[in-house]
Each structure stands twice: as structure tokens, then as C-alpha cells.
Design an enzyme around this catalytic site. Structure first.
Site, PDB file in Angstrom:
ATOM      1  N   HIS A   1       0.858  -1.185   0.000  1.00 29.44           N
ATOM      2  CA  HIS A   1       0.000   0.000   0.000  1.00 29.44           C
ATOM      3  C   HIS A   1       0.898   1.241   0.000  1.00 29.44           C
ATOM      4  O   HIS A   1       2.064   1.177   0.420  1.00 29.44           O
ATOM      5  CB  HIS A   1      -0.891   0.021   1.237  1.00 29.44           C
TER       6      HIS A   1
ATOM      7  N   GLU B   1       1.100   3.805   1.897  1.00 28.62           N
ATOM      8  CA  GLU B   1       1.679   4.159   3.186  1.00 28.62           C
ATOM      9  C   GLU B   1       2.877   3.283   3.531  1.00 28.62           C
ATOM     10  O   GLU B   1       3.898   3.777   4.018  1.00 28.62           O
ATOM     11  CB  GLU B   1       0.640   3.998   4.317  1.00 28.62           C
TER      12      GLU B   1
ATOM     13  N   CYS C   1      -6.050   1.941   6.217  1.00 32.90           N
ATOM     14  CA  CYS C   1      -6.641   0.660   6.617  1.00 32.90           C
ATOM     15  C   CYS C   1      -5.961   0.197   7.907  1.00 32.90           C
ATOM     16  O   CYS C   1      -5.031   0.841   8.404  1.00 32.90           O
ATOM     17  CB  CYS C   1      -6.448  -0.371   5.504  1.00 32.90           C
TER      18      CYS C   1
ATOM     19  N   CYS D   1      -2.057  -0.521   7.485  1.00 34.62           N
ATOM     20  CA  CYS D   1      -1.238   0.681   7.382  1.00 34.62           C
ATOM     21  C   CYS D   1      -1.212   1.457   8.690  1.00 34.62           C
ATOM     22  O   CYS D   1      -0.174   1.988   9.086  1.00 34.62           O
ATOM     23  CB  CYS D   1      -1.733   1.552   6.228  1.00 34.62           C
TER      24      CYS D   1
END
Length: 165
Positions: A63, A65, A93, A96
């Protein structure tokens, strides 16, 4: 509480770094990834950049992040990033958020809310969970409309391609 910081200055600064994250989100979209971008900022300088890459890297943890946190940690030579801020175009999420907490990110700033996986108040609020040993300040909605439109357009185009195929 008066921190001595002009809130207009903080808002302008937040928007400036969110625009950097939005540019990265556009790169993700151009690569066929969900358009999410992130930057890690330390002492006013971007030290980590990332955009979604799970599809192209075959890595479910890639992701925006996580990619930005990895780059920042490598650049700063420490897996702990105290005092750093993370700007991301979509509400984080659980994965993260956990990574941000472990990295000791001081402040997380996001654009669009995510009603399906967001854990900064949309589905859950891990940032308010008192039983966790680390917390970060969370700020949502910075350039939220622009961030949300980028994601909505991406999925609308994807649905159109699926319907016409």
C-alpha cells in the site's frame, strides 16, 4: 490549548504535502493500481514517497503508506520515525495504521474517507483505541474531494471497461 502554531499555516502546509501525495496517487492510477499516494515528512522535508503497488509487485502489503514508510525508514536509518508525519490520499486501513503506530508516526493526515476499510473513524477508529500502546494524531478530509474524485473516477472507468468487454 494554544500551541503557538498558526492554524492557517498548518492547513496550507497540510495541503501542500497532500498535493504531493495526490501526484503519486495519479502515478498509481496510470500504472493500473488503485490511485492512492503517500508521503512521509520529517522536519518539513519529504523523506519517503509511495503509491499503491500491490498488483504490479504481487505484494498485498505494498500500500502507498507502507511503501512510503519503508523509504523513510531506509533514508533515516531507523524503523522508528518519531516526529514524522504521514500524508495519504485515502483513510488508512488497519494494516497501514498498525505500521504507522509501530513506526511511531506522530501525525497522520488523509484525504478521502474510506467507508469500506478506513480505520480512522469510517469502519473503526483505531486512533481512539486507548488500549493500544501508541497513538498518532489523525486529521481527515484534507483535499478530500479531490482525493475521493480520483478514486471514484478510477473505479468508474474500470466498471465501464468491464461492461464493454
Amino acid at each position: 490549548m494554544n500551541t503557538g502554531v498558526n492554524p492557517d499555516t498548518v492547513a496550507a502546509r497540510d495541503e501542500r504535502f497532500m498535493r504531493e501525495a495526490l501526484a503519486l496517487a495519479r502515478e498509481a492510477g496510470a500504472a493500473g493500481e488503485v490511485p492512492v499516494g503517500a508521503v512521509v515528512v520529517c522536519n518539513g522535508e519529504i523523506v519517503g514517497r509511495g503509491y499503491n503497488r500491490p498488483i504490479t509487485t504481487h505484494d498485498p502489503t505494498a500500500h502507498a503508506e507502507i511503501v512510503a514508510l519503508r523509504e523513510a525508514a531506509d533514508r533515516l536509518g531507523n524503523y522508528r520515525l518519531p516526529g514524522c508525519e504521514l500524508f495519504v490520499t485515502l483513510e488508512p486501513c488497519a494494516m497501514c495504521t498498525g505500521a504507522m503506530f509501530h513506526a511511531r508516526i506522530a501525525r497522520a493526515i488523509f484525504g478521502a474517507h474510506d467507508p469500506k476499510t478506513g480505520v480512522a473513524g469510517s469502519v473503526l477508529d483505531l486512533y481512539a483505541e486507548s488500549r493500544l500502546n501508541h497513538h498518532a494524531e489523525i486529521v481527515g478530509g484534507v483535499l478530500g474531494e479531490e482525493s475521493g474524485e480520483l478514486i471514484s473516477s478510477f473505479f468508474a472507468a474500470r466498471r465501464t471497461r468491464t461492461l464493454s468487454a
